[in-house]
Design a protein around this motif. Structure first.
Motif, PDB file in Angstrom:
ATOM      1  N   MET A   1       0.842  -1.178   0.000  1.00  0.00           N
ATOM      2  CA  MET A   1       0.000   0.000   0.000  1.00  0.00           C
ATOM      3  C   MET A   1       0.887   1.241   0.000  1.00  0.00           C
ATOM      4  SD  MET A   1      -3.265  -0.837   2.462  1.00  0.00           S
ATOM      5  CE  MET A   1      -2.304  -1.022   3.951  1.00  0.00           C
ATOM      6  N   THR A   2       1.251   1.673  -1.150  1.00  0.00           N
ATOM      7  CA  THR A   2       2.074   2.864  -1.278  1.00  0.00           C
ATOM      8  C   THR A   2       1.248   4.110  -1.006  1.00  0.00           C
ATOM      9  OG1 THR A   2       3.422   1.753  -2.935  1.00  0.00           O
ATOM     10  CG2 THR A   2       3.573   4.143  -2.839  1.00  0.00           C
ATOM     11  N   GLY A   3       1.767   4.980  -0.149  1.00  0.00           N
ATOM     12  CA  GLY A   3       1.102   6.239   0.136  1.00  0.00           C
ATOM     13  C   GLY A   3      -0.052   6.153   1.115  1.00  0.00           C
ATOM     14  N   VAL A   4      -0.289   4.958   1.692  1.00  0.00           N
ATOM     15  CA  VAL A   4      -1.384   4.802   2.648  1.00  0.00           C
ATOM     16  C   VAL A   4      -0.802   4.613   4.047  1.00  0.00           C
ATOM     17  CG1 VAL A   4      -3.318   3.347   3.367  1.00  0.00           C
ATOM     18  CG2 VAL A   4      -2.932   3.812   0.941  1.00  0.00           C
ATOM     19  N   GLN A   5      -1.219   5.460   4.959  1.00  0.00           N
ATOM     20  CA  GLN A   5      -0.750   5.366   6.336  1.00  0.00           C
ATOM     21  C   GLN A   5      -1.530   4.294   7.090  1.00  0.00           C
ATOM     22  OE1 GLN A   5      -1.374   8.847   8.754  1.00  0.00           O
ATOM     23  NE2 GLN A   5       0.354   8.336  10.052  1.00  0.00           N
ATOM     24  N   THR A   6      -2.866   4.369   7.024  1.00  0.00           N
ATOM     25  CA  THR A   6      -3.728   3.390   7.681  1.00  0.00           C
ATOM     26  C   THR A   6      -4.964   3.139   6.829  1.00  0.00           C
ATOM     27  OG1 THR A   6      -4.926   5.101   8.920  1.00  0.00           O
ATOM     28  CG2 THR A   6      -3.050   4.068  10.045  1.00  0.00           C
ATOM     29  N   CYS A   7      -5.567   1.993   7.062  1.00  0.00           N
ATOM     30  CA  CYS A   7      -6.830   1.659   6.423  1.00  0.00           C
ATOM     31  C   CYS A   7      -7.724   1.107   7.526  1.00  0.00           C
ATOM     32  CB  CYS A   7      -6.626   0.641   5.313  1.00  0.00           C
ATOM     33  SG  CYS A   7      -8.151   0.247   4.440  1.00  0.00           S
ATOM     34  N   ALA A   8      -8.683   1.889   7.969  1.00  0.00           N
ATOM     35  CA  ALA A   8      -9.558   1.511   9.075  1.00  0.00           C
ATOM     36  C   ALA A   8     -10.855   0.923   8.542  1.00  0.00           C
ATOM     37  CB  ALA A   8      -9.852   2.727   9.945  1.00  0.00           C
ATOM     38  N   LEU A   9     -11.379  -0.052   9.250  1.00  0.00           N
ATOM     39  CA  LEU A   9     -12.630  -0.713   8.883  1.00  0.00           C
ATOM     40  C   LEU A   9     -13.556  -0.671  10.101  1.00  0.00           C
ATOM     41  CD1 LEU A   9     -14.117  -2.429   6.735  1.00  0.00           C
ATOM     42  CD2 LEU A   9     -13.038  -4.429   7.749  1.00  0.00           C
ATOM     43  N   PRO A  10     -14.217   0.500  10.325  1.00  0.00           N
ATOM     44  CA  PRO A  10     -15.059   0.629  11.519  1.00  0.00           C
ATOM     45  C   PRO A  10     -16.293  -0.266  11.512  1.00  0.00           C
ATOM     46  CG  PRO A  10     -15.241   2.588  10.158  1.00  0.00           C
ATOM     47  CD  PRO A  10     -14.198   1.710   9.528  1.00  0.00           C
ATOM     48  N   ILE A  11     -16.896  -0.476  10.332  1.00  0.00           N
ATOM     49  CA  ILE A  11     -18.041  -1.382  10.211  1.00  0.00           C
ATOM     50  C   ILE A  11     -17.891  -2.159   8.906  1.00  0.00           C
ATOM     51  CG2 ILE A  11     -19.646   0.011  11.593  1.00  0.00           C
ATOM     52  CD1 ILE A  11     -20.878   1.023   9.004  1.00  0.00           C
ATOM     53  N   SER A  12     -18.617  -3.232   8.757  1.00  0.00           N
ATOM     54  CA  SER A  12     -18.504  -4.098   7.590  1.00  0.00           C
ATOM     55  C   SER A  12     -18.681  -3.331   6.281  1.00  0.00           C
ATOM     56  CB  SER A  12     -19.548  -5.207   7.695  1.00  0.00           C
ATOM     57  OG  SER A  12     -19.373  -6.140   6.668  1.00  0.00           O
ATOM     58  N   GLY A  13     -17.656  -3.416   5.406  1.00  0.00           N
ATOM     59  CA  GLY A  13     -17.730  -2.793   4.094  1.00  0.00           C
ATOM     60  C   GLY A  13     -17.430  -1.314   4.044  1.00  0.00           C
ATOM     61  N   ASP A  14     -17.139  -0.696   5.159  1.00  0.00           N
ATOM     62  CA  ASP A  14     -16.907   0.749   5.236  1.00  0.00           C
ATOM     63  C   ASP A  14     -15.438   0.996   5.565  1.00  0.00           C
ATOM     64  OD1 ASP A  14     -16.915   3.464   5.660  1.00  0.00           O
ATOM     65  OD2 ASP A  14     -18.553   3.442   7.097  1.00  0.00           O
ATOM     66  N   TYR A  15     -14.674   1.452   4.585  1.00  0.00           N
ATOM     67  CA  TYR A  15     -13.238   1.639   4.758  1.00  0.00           C
ATOM     68  C   TYR A  15     -12.884   3.123   4.779  1.00  0.00           C
ATOM     69  CZ  TYR A  15     -12.886  -3.249   3.265  1.00  0.00           C
ATOM     70  OH  TYR A  15     -13.026  -4.611   3.146  1.00  0.00           O
ATOM     71  N   THR A  16     -12.026   3.516   5.704  1.00  0.00           N
ATOM     72  CA  THR A  16     -11.453   4.856   5.712  1.00  0.00           C
ATOM     73  C   THR A  16      -9.969   4.708   5.432  1.00  0.00           C
ATOM     74  OG1 THR A  16     -13.069   5.673   7.294  1.00  0.00           O
ATOM     75  CG2 THR A  16     -11.047   6.950   7.052  1.00  0.00           C
ATOM     76  N   PRO A  52     -14.696  13.790   0.758  1.00  0.00           N
ATOM     77  CA  PRO A  52     -13.294  13.371   0.734  1.00  0.00           C
ATOM     78  C   PRO A  52     -12.416  14.557   1.115  1.00  0.00           C
ATOM     79  CG  PRO A  52     -14.135  13.588  -1.499  1.00  0.00           C
ATOM     80  CD  PRO A  52     -15.296  13.784  -0.576  1.00  0.00           C
ATOM     81  N   THR A  53     -11.291  14.261   1.730  1.00  0.00           N
ATOM     82  CA  THR A  53     -10.370  15.326   2.127  1.00  0.00           C
ATOM     83  C   THR A  53      -9.009  15.085   1.492  1.00  0.00           C
ATOM     84  OG1 THR A  53      -9.521  14.182   4.092  1.00  0.00           O
ATOM     85  CG2 THR A  53     -11.554  15.484   4.365  1.00  0.00           C
ATOM     86  N   ALA A  54      -8.116  16.018   1.664  1.00  0.00           N
ATOM     87  CA  ALA A  54      -6.762  15.871   1.136  1.00  0.00           C
ATOM     88  C   ALA A  54      -5.990  14.783   1.872  1.00  0.00           C
ATOM     89  CB  ALA A  54      -6.021  17.203   1.241  1.00  0.00           C
ATOM     90  N   SER A  55      -6.427  14.417   3.065  1.00  0.00           N
ATOM     91  CA  SER A  55      -5.686  13.431   3.851  1.00  0.00           C
ATOM     92  C   SER A  55      -6.371  12.083   3.995  1.00  0.00           C
ATOM     93  CB  SER A  55      -5.401  14.000   5.247  1.00  0.00           C
ATOM     94  OG  SER A  55      -6.616  14.290   5.910  1.00  0.00           O
ATOM     95  N   ALA A  56      -7.634  11.944   3.549  1.00  0.00           N
ATOM     96  CA  ALA A  56      -8.339  10.673   3.712  1.00  0.00           C
ATOM     97  C   ALA A  56      -9.449  10.503   2.691  1.00  0.00           C
ATOM     98  CB  ALA A  56      -8.912  10.571   5.120  1.00  0.00           C
ATOM     99  N   LEU A  57      -9.837   9.248   2.505  1.00  0.00           N
ATOM    100  CA  LEU A  57     -10.900   8.870   1.583  1.00  0.00           C
ATOM    101  C   LEU A  57     -11.718   7.782   2.250  1.00  0.00           C
ATOM    102  CD1 LEU A  57     -12.213   8.660  -1.273  1.00  0.00           C
ATOM    103  CD2 LEU A  57     -10.429   6.998  -1.803  1.00  0.00           C
ATOM    104  N   ARG A  58     -13.024   7.847   2.096  1.00  0.00           N
ATOM    105  CA  ARG A  58     -13.903   6.825   2.659  1.00  0.00           C
ATOM    106  C   ARG A  58     -14.621   6.109   1.518  1.00  0.00           C
ATOM    107  NH1 ARG A  58     -18.594   7.909   7.128  1.00  0.00           N
ATOM    108  NH2 ARG A  58     -19.267   5.747   7.317  1.00  0.00           N
ATOM    109  N   ILE A  59     -14.559   4.769   1.509  1.00  0.00           N
ATOM    110  CA  ILE A  59     -15.211   3.982   0.463  1.00  0.00           C
ATOM    111  C   ILE A  59     -16.125   2.945   1.102  1.00  0.00           C
ATOM    112  CG2 ILE A  59     -13.351   4.301  -1.204  1.00  0.00           C
ATOM    113  CD1 ILE A  59     -12.501   1.385  -0.545  1.00  0.00           C
TER     114      ILE A  59
END
Length: 82
Positions: A1-16, A52-59
């Protein structure tokens, strides 16, 4: 994961996805793909329930059923283009 600091999964299917280095702004394009070898395809979409922000993306990754249900796919690919 180039350029990614963290990938959080707070609930099923919801990634930050938090970027290692913030982009100059939130004007970027996103390409998504998700799937599971044993059960088939998933729908993937940019979940702009928050801007979306300059520092994060939510999918969100959802099933193709109606109504769609958030799910954790085996494979998730995300590309960000600026």
């Amino acid at each position: 994961m180039t350029g990614v600091q963290t990938c959080a999964l707070p609930i099923s299917g919801d990634y930050t996805i938090n970027f290692t280095t913030a982009l100059t702004d939130a004007n970027y394009a996103v390409s998504l793909s998700a799937g599971n070898a044993s059960t088939g395809a998933y729908s993937s979409n940019a979940a702009y329930s928050q801007a979306p922000t300059a520092s994060a993306l939510r999918i969100a990754i959802t099933t193709v059923a109606s109504p769609p249900v958030g799910t954790d796919a085996t494979y998730v690919s995300v590309s960000v283009f600026r």
